[in-house]
Design a protein around this motif. Structure first.
Motif, mmCIF file in Angstrom:
data_model
loop_
_atom_site.group_PDB
_atom_site.id
_atom_site.type_symbol
_atom_site.label_atom_id
_atom_site.label_comp_id
_atom_site.label_asym_id
_atom_site.label_seq_id
_atom_site.Cartn_x
_atom_site.Cartn_y
_atom_site.Cartn_z
ATOM 1 N N PHE A 1 -6.522 7.978 -2.016
ATOM 2 C CA PHE A 1 -5.309 8.209 -1.239
ATOM 3 C C PHE A 1 -4.780 6.894 -0.702
ATOM 4 C CE2 PHE A 1 -8.876 8.671 1.602
ATOM 5 C CZ PHE A 1 -8.495 8.064 2.797
ATOM 6 N N TYR A 2 -3.458 6.865 -0.520
ATOM 7 C CA TYR A 2 -2.764 5.676 -0.041
ATOM 8 C C TYR A 2 -2.470 5.849 1.440
ATOM 9 C CZ TYR A 2 0.436 1.719 -0.084
ATOM 10 O OH TYR A 2 1.038 0.512 0.152
ATOM 11 N N GLN A 3 -3.020 4.945 2.242
ATOM 12 C CA GLN A 3 -2.827 5.014 3.692
ATOM 13 C C GLN A 3 -2.920 3.606 4.254
ATOM 14 O OE1 GLN A 3 -5.431 7.878 5.520
ATOM 15 N NE2 GLN A 3 -5.060 7.114 7.543
ATOM 16 N N GLN A 4 -2.113 3.313 5.240
ATOM 17 C CA GLN A 4 -2.110 2.005 5.905
ATOM 18 C C GLN A 4 -1.914 0.870 4.897
ATOM 19 O OE1 GLN A 4 -5.899 2.115 7.888
ATOM 20 N NE2 GLN A 4 -5.142 3.429 9.531
ATOM 21 N N LYS A 5 -1.040 1.133 3.892
ATOM 22 C CA LYS A 5 -0.679 0.156 2.868
ATOM 23 C C LYS A 5 -1.864 -0.266 2.007
ATOM 24 C CE LYS A 5 3.247 -1.537 5.444
ATOM 25 N NZ LYS A 5 3.977 -2.648 5.964
ATOM 26 N N GLN A 6 -2.854 0.632 1.866
ATOM 27 C CA GLN A 6 -4.019 0.367 1.035
ATOM 28 C C GLN A 6 -4.448 1.648 0.332
ATOM 29 O OE1 GLN A 6 -7.114 -2.347 2.831
ATOM 30 N NE2 GLN A 6 -6.127 -1.633 4.695
#
Length: 146
Positions: A91-96
């Motif tokens: 998953f993509y979260q906090q630009k990572q």
């Protein structure tokens, strides 16, 4: 006569306030709906390649959540008895991009190390799900035009 003018001004002011609130609600609703589409994140797209089949092209995903497992409901289906029905998710979260084990029977591995909490992944990392090894390929927005 002045009472009538005051009444008309109050009604106009009330109508303007209702119009403002309705416009604000419409704007918020439109923003909320556009966030639900689960589109390509600003950090680029992600592709996954099965390392057991070198001839297979990487599968590119344009989503911010990718489920991995044996079950047909997953985004990436791995047909192997050592893979759980819901094995892992990216998953993509906090630009990572992050990798998380989904309480799989045989565990999820990142570069040979078992993970127990969500862990950041970068391009070139190897994800192990049962006997299957996958390579993560992250293309940044700058590389998408190439």
């Amino acid at each position: 006569m002045s009472g009538m003018i005051v009444l008309v001004l109050r009604l106009l002011l009330a109508a303007a306030l209702y119009a403002f609130f309705l416009a604000a609600l419409f704007f918020l609703w439109r923003q909320f709906k556009s966030g639900e589409n689960n589109h390509l994140p600003a950090g680029g797209r992600i592709a996954i390649r099965n390392l057991l089949d070198e001839q297979q092209q990487p599968i590119t995903f344009l989503k911010t959540v990718i489920t991995i497992g044996r079950d047909a409901d997953n985004d990436l289906i791995l047909d192997d008895d050592t893979v759980s029905s819901r094995h892992a998710r990216l998953f993509y979260q906090q630009k990572q991009w992050w990798l998380e084990d989904q309480q799989s029977t045989n565990g999820t591995f990142l570069n040979g190390q078992a993970i127990s909490t969500p862990t950041v992944v970068i391009s070139g990392d190897r994800v192990g799900c049962g006997r299957i090894d996958l390579e993560v390929i992250i293309q940044t927005a700058a590389k998408l035009g190439d």
